[in-house]
Write an enzyme that holds these catalytic residues in place. Structure first.
Site, PDB file in Angstrom:
ATOM      1  N   HIS A 182      16.958  23.511  10.572  1.00 21.79           N
ATOM      2  CA  HIS A 182      17.168  23.103   9.176  1.00 21.79           C
ATOM      3  C   HIS A 182      18.135  24.029   8.441  1.00 21.79           C
ATOM      4  O   HIS A 182      18.665  23.680   7.383  1.00 21.79           O
ATOM      5  CB  HIS A 182      15.833  22.978   8.423  1.00 21.79           C
ATOM      6  CG  HIS A 182      15.231  24.277   7.990  1.00 21.79           C
ATOM      7  ND1 HIS A 182      14.402  25.021   8.793  1.00 21.79           N
ATOM      8  CD2 HIS A 182      15.344  24.964   6.829  1.00 21.79           C
ATOM      9  CE1 HIS A 182      14.026  26.100   8.142  1.00 21.79           C
ATOM     10  NE2 HIS A 182      14.581  26.100   6.954  1.00 21.79           N
TER      11      HIS A 182
ATOM     12  N   LEU B 192       5.069  19.137   7.288  1.00 26.64           N
ATOM     13  CA  LEU B 192       6.523  19.033   7.183  1.00 26.64           C
ATOM     14  C   LEU B 192       6.928  17.697   6.575  1.00 26.64           C
ATOM     15  O   LEU B 192       7.815  17.631   5.715  1.00 26.64           O
ATOM     16  CB  LEU B 192       7.167  19.202   8.561  1.00 26.64           C
ATOM     17  CG  LEU B 192       8.702  19.258   8.589  1.00 26.64           C
ATOM     18  CD1 LEU B 192       9.202  20.510   7.874  1.00 26.64           C
ATOM     19  CD2 LEU B 192       9.225  19.240  10.025  1.00 26.64           C
TER      20      LEU B 192
ATOM     21  N   ASP C 103      11.280  33.025  15.787  1.00 27.87           N
ATOM     22  CA  ASP C 103      11.102  32.139  14.633  1.00 27.87           C
ATOM     23  C   ASP C 103      12.378  32.000  13.812  1.00 27.87           C
ATOM     24  O   ASP C 103      12.671  30.924  13.295  1.00 27.87           O
ATOM     25  CB  ASP C 103       9.968  32.678  13.748  1.00 27.87           C
ATOM     26  CG  ASP C 103       9.604  31.727  12.609  1.00 27.87           C
ATOM     27  OD1 ASP C 103       9.654  30.504  12.830  1.00 27.87           O
ATOM     28  OD2 ASP C 103       9.275  32.206  11.520  1.00 27.87           O
TER      29      ASP C 103
ATOM     30  N   HIS D  23      18.049  30.140  13.480  1.00 28.35           N
ATOM     31  CA  HIS D  23      18.748  30.065  12.189  1.00 28.35           C
ATOM     32  C   HIS D  23      19.920  31.049  12.095  1.00 28.35           C
ATOM     33  O   HIS D  23      21.055  30.668  11.797  1.00 28.35           O
ATOM     34  CB  HIS D  23      17.779  30.379  11.040  1.00 28.35           C
ATOM     35  CG  HIS D  23      16.556  29.517  10.999  1.00 28.35           C
ATOM     36  ND1 HIS D  23      16.535  28.227  11.481  1.00 28.35           N
ATOM     37  CD2 HIS D  23      15.309  29.759  10.537  1.00 28.35           C
ATOM     38  CE1 HIS D  23      15.324  27.722  11.305  1.00 28.35           C
ATOM     39  NE2 HIS D  23      14.561  28.629  10.751  1.00 28.35           N
TER      40      HIS D  23
ATOM     41  N   LYS E  26       5.101  15.821   4.584  1.00 33.64           N
ATOM     42  CA  LYS E  26       4.711  15.810   3.165  1.00 33.64           C
ATOM     43  C   LYS E  26       5.690  16.602   2.315  1.00 33.64           C
ATOM     44  O   LYS E  26       6.076  16.170   1.230  1.00 33.64           O
ATOM     45  CB  LYS E  26       3.308  16.424   2.998  1.00 33.64           C
ATOM     46  CG  LYS E  26       2.167  15.560   3.497  1.00 33.64           C
ATOM     47  CD  LYS E  26       0.861  16.334   3.345  1.00 33.64           C
ATOM     48  CE  LYS E  26      -0.274  15.630   4.061  1.00 33.64           C
ATOM     49  NZ  LYS E  26      -1.507  16.434   4.073  1.00 33.64           N
TER      50      LYS E  26
ATOM     51  N   TRP F 157      33.163  57.992  42.005  1.00 34.62           N
ATOM     52  CA  TRP F 157      32.994  57.363  43.317  1.00 34.62           C
ATOM     53  C   TRP F 157      31.702  56.545  43.318  1.00 34.62           C
ATOM     54  O   TRP F 157      30.811  56.780  42.507  1.00 34.62           O
ATOM     55  CB  TRP F 157      32.902  58.435  44.409  1.00 34.62           C
ATOM     56  CG  TRP F 157      34.104  59.321  44.488  1.00 34.62           C
ATOM     57  CD1 TRP F 157      34.361  60.427  43.724  1.00 34.62           C
ATOM     58  CD2 TRP F 157      35.228  59.174  45.364  1.00 34.62           C
ATOM     59  NE1 TRP F 157      35.577  60.984  44.066  1.00 34.62           N
ATOM     60  CE2 TRP F 157      36.127  60.236  45.079  1.00 34.62           C
ATOM     61  CE3 TRP F 157      35.561  58.271  46.364  1.00 34.62           C
ATOM     62  CZ2 TRP F 157      37.332  60.408  45.751  1.00 34.62           C
ATOM     63  CZ3 TRP F 157      36.757  58.436  47.056  1.00 34.62           C
ATOM     64  CH2 TRP F 157      37.638  59.493  46.747  1.00 34.62           C
TER      65      TRP F 157
END
Length: 791
Positions: A205, A38, A263, A268, A40, A617
């Protein structure tokens, strides 16, 4: 003095107006997991963008990459990433080259593994600031690490790496934030023992995607147009979609734990849903007001059930799991890689409007969008060829927040020309023209006003900028997180072993994953050939020889879904026959979890039911207010009564709440209900009583060895349950046995033992109250599903 040299160089290049503005203070950014994927792909680029944007803001910066890797190899890995940082196309090459050089000089690597490492980092930051004569503004710690590492890192930061009083701390956390409500609560509790709520920034994100981030501002800036039409009277449906062409190969260890709902949908797509359904605060720039409105929107969502979702799995997934996780050849994964979920809000604004959330792997295209489709009441006399294309009132009316990829391949906001010309902020969005032959949702692009961002920004760059500015409304608060998990967890539990539709992947999927809304539920449009996940499992056809009697009474048995369908039809037939004979139908219904699916079936599929002539009832009730979620009446109202047209005076809840107290004998609640029955029901003989069976053999609220209700003249009694809430009100066994018909519903594997026992014992109501049910002049029918009958 490295930092001052860097500042002077930037000043010389004209990036800073004056040294005086540097006095706003210094910010230290610590990226944990600095050599991971992440970091990089996105985070270092986002931090570089922040530096370029804010270098003239008056703050000075240092960037600390950190990981478990030792100093030398870690440093090498990190700087290999930094050397490849890209300059944005709108940035002048000379300025960018200088700033990149400075960014590298302001960045350093640390091994952060032990408590001592954090102490050393804190000392280095303090020493640097003291040498440069700078005041500390704050520290950002970005956790790009697995959640299991959060607690230990949080402990180290809290004990030895906090900034001094007067400076802020911002801790940035990446998902997943738990696996369900319970795990999310546990993780939240651990983190709140180290950080205050205002210090935590949970990243989704998608909130940095420009089209998603613009939903609220768009609604705010276009209030004059949207106020009359942003509601259930004008919106036909809403679609929130994220389709991916890639599969889960290489990520199956993560995917097996989470699946597509955890996920993508729980975070998201749910966040986009909140932006659409929440009430607009007076000021959308005030984070607290926005977050409060989001929470209120969560509270209005109707609970999800098993039939709220359709699920699929691409065919190659099972073999990928077997290969990557070294599973046996016969291993069967029940993890969905595709989901379509139907959501309803019970708010006044959105009641009845379907919201469809859809996502999946190995689909035919990569695209993300939020589509609001409006009802069209127009009839156009002019032939289609002669109409003014874009402005014709007969064309579809829609607003689309186009997240990216797909045919447009860019973030965009599209508004049908026959709706209105939207107000868009000039500095950040511009009107765009696309290819004339391009069609979006069946309409040429020319039928829309189309706007795209002036500067296209990566989501992480947007979010890192919001962290710097302290914009909490772009992040997930603890309350928000727990509300989301509270909404999704019941569905996740109910579908954990649900069969999945297998699909080949890509364009070969054709119509296999198409689904439709039917009576508040969703189902795949096309049937598929039945394939057994477990060939040894018996099918209904194997049970044809099962005896049609149970305890010498008629037995109806099937898989639970078919059984409920049959029971609902039998109740409707009994009701219609009784109304035709006597003009009204008296139906007594039990509480508990088993009848809920029956109530839903009656509400959604039996439109010919004679509700107008039906009296409802209660067989039993818990001694709680009728508005309490534990109340049997509350469940009956939620799942049936609010969806059908039973006359108000035909609904007879048990009077458990009298004189502002619950089930007090002196208040005479049992006598009141008995009198009401005697006054309205001929001979006090209900036309139909629906009962269930507890694992201990209880029925209604008549429990083993109960002192009241198993015999005697009393029609309605107060009883004690062994589980909370203990106090109950119930029809007595003698009254139940006066009914013309009694149906007993038994569902689930958990009832197998008691079902087996009941098939062998005689009439012993003191031990097993259900065994005492035997209508004196009526019929008893057992409805038992295969799991209860056969285990």
């Amino acid at each position: 003095k490295m930092l001052r040299r860097v500042l002077c160089t930037v000043l010389f290049m004209g990036a800073l107006p004056s040294l005086a503005e540097v006095s706003q203070g210094h910010i230290s950014v610590v990226l944990l997991g600095a050599t991971g994927d992440l970091a990089k792909k996105y985070l270092w680029q986002g931090l570089f963008q922040l530096y370029m944007d804010q270098v003239s803001s008056g703050h000075s910066f240092t960037f600390h990459g950190a990981a478990l890797t030792a100093l030398e190899p870690g440093q090498r890995l990190m700087f290999d990433v930094l050397k490849n940082l890209a300059c944005p196309p709108d940035e002048s090459p000379n300025r960018c080259a200088v700033l990149k050089d400075q960014f590298l000089k302001l960045s350093q690597y640390h091994q952060l593994k032990t408590a001592e490492n954090y102490t050393v980092l804190n000392r280095e930051i303090e020493t640097l600031l003291r040498q440069e004569g700078l005041k500390e503004a704050g520290r950002i710690f970005y956790f790009s690490v697995p959640p299991f590492a959060y607690t230990e890192i949080a402990r180290h930061i809290n004990s030895s790496c906090r900034p001094p009083p007067g400076a802020w701390l911002r801790v940035v956390l990446e998902k997943p934030f738990g696996h369900d409500l319970e795990s999310a609560q546990q993780l939240a509790a651990e983190l709140t023992s180290f950080f205050r709520e205002e210090e935590m920034y949970r990243v989704d994100h998608y909130l940095g995607k420009q089209a998603v981030a613009h939903i609220l501002p768009f609604r705010d800036q276009n209030r004059q147009f949207l106020d009359p039409i942003w509601n259930r009277h004008h919106v036909e449906r809403v679609e929130i979609v994220l389709k991916e062409t890639v599969d889960a190969k290489g990520r199956t260890s993560f995917y097996e734990q989470y699946g597509v709902i955890r996920d993508v949908l729980q975070n998201h797509l749910t966040e986009a849903l909140m932006f659409l359904t929440m009430e607009l605060p007076a000021n959308v720039s005030k984070a607290e007001e926005v977050l409060q409105c989001k929470l209120q929107a969560f509270q209005s969502l109707r609970g999800l059930e098993k039939n709220s979702a359709v699920l699929g799995q691409y065919q190659a997934y099972a073999s990928q799991v077997q290969e990557e996780l070294q599973k046996a050849q016969d291993y069967i994964s029940t993890t969905p890689t595709f989901a379509g979920v139907l959501i309803h809000s019970d708010s006044l604004r959105w009641e009845g409007v379907p919201f469809l959330l859809t996502s999946g792997k190995a689909l035919d295209e990569r695209v993300g969008y939020v589509r609001v489709l409006f009802k069209n009441r127009a009839y156009c006399t002019q032939s289609e060829t002669l109409r003014d294309g874009g402005h014709s009132q007969c064309k579809a009316k829609q607003i689309i927040f186009y997240i990216g990829h797909g045919a447009l391949n860019t973030p965009a906001v599209l508004v049908s020309r026959n709706l209105f010309r939207p107000v868009m902020p000039e500095g950040s969005w511009r009107e765009a023209a696309g290819p004339s032959d391009l069609h979006i949702f069946g309409q040429p692009l020319s039928d829309y006003y189309v706007y795209s961002p002036v500067k296209e920004r990566d989501a992480y760059s947007v979010l890192i900028s919001n962290i710097y500015h302290g914009r909490k409304d772009f992040f997930i608060t603890t309350e928000n997180l727990l509300a989301s998990w509270g909404f999704w967890t019941p569905l996740l539990k109910s579908i954990s072993h649900q069969p999945l539709r297998l699909y080949p992947g890509g364009t070969e999927n054709q119509h296999l994953l198409d689904f439709e809304m039917v009576s508040g539920e969703v189902a795949f449009t096309l049937a598929e050939p039945v394939e057994l996940l477990n060939p040894s499992r018996l099918m209904p056809s194997d049970y044809r020889s099962i005896q049609s009697k149970f305890r010498q009474n008629p037995l109806v048995s099937a898989w639970s879904e078919d059984l409920i369908s049959q029971l609902a039809s039998d109740i409707e037939e009994t009701a219609s026959r009784t109304v035709a004979r006597s003009g009204q139908f008296h139906l007594a219904l039990s509480g508990g979890s088993s009848p809920v699916v029956l109530f839903q079936r009656l509400a959604r599929h039996h439109y010919a039911f004679p509700w107008k002539h039906t009296h409802i009832w209660l067989v039993d009730e818990r001694c709680v207010p009728l508005t309490d979620t534990e109340s049997n009446f509350f469940s009956l109202h939620s799942h049936l009564l609010q969806s059908v047209r039973v006359p108000y005076f035909n609904v007879h809840p048990m009077p458990v709440h009298l004189n502002q107290r619950l089930c007090v004998e002196e208040d005479g609640g049992t006598e009141l209900y008995a009198k009401e029955i005697m006054a309205l029901v001929a001979n006090a003989s209900f036309d139909l009583v629906l009962l269930g069976v507890g694992v201990d053999g209880h029925t209604a609220s008549l429990f083993p060895r109960s002192e009241n209700g198993l015999e005697g003249a009393q029609a309605v009694v107060l009883t004690e349950s062994p589980v909370k809430p203990h106090q109950r009100m119930s029809l007595s066994l003698p009254l139940i046995n006066k009914a013309r018909q009694v149906f007993v519903l038994v569902l689930g594997k958990g009832k197998h033992d008691i079902t087996t026992l009941l098939s062998r014992v005689g009439r012993e109501p003191r031990k097993w109250p259900i065994s005492g049910v035997s209508p004196s002049s009526g019929q008893l029918v057992w409805y038992v599903d295969y799991e209860a009958l056969l285990g």
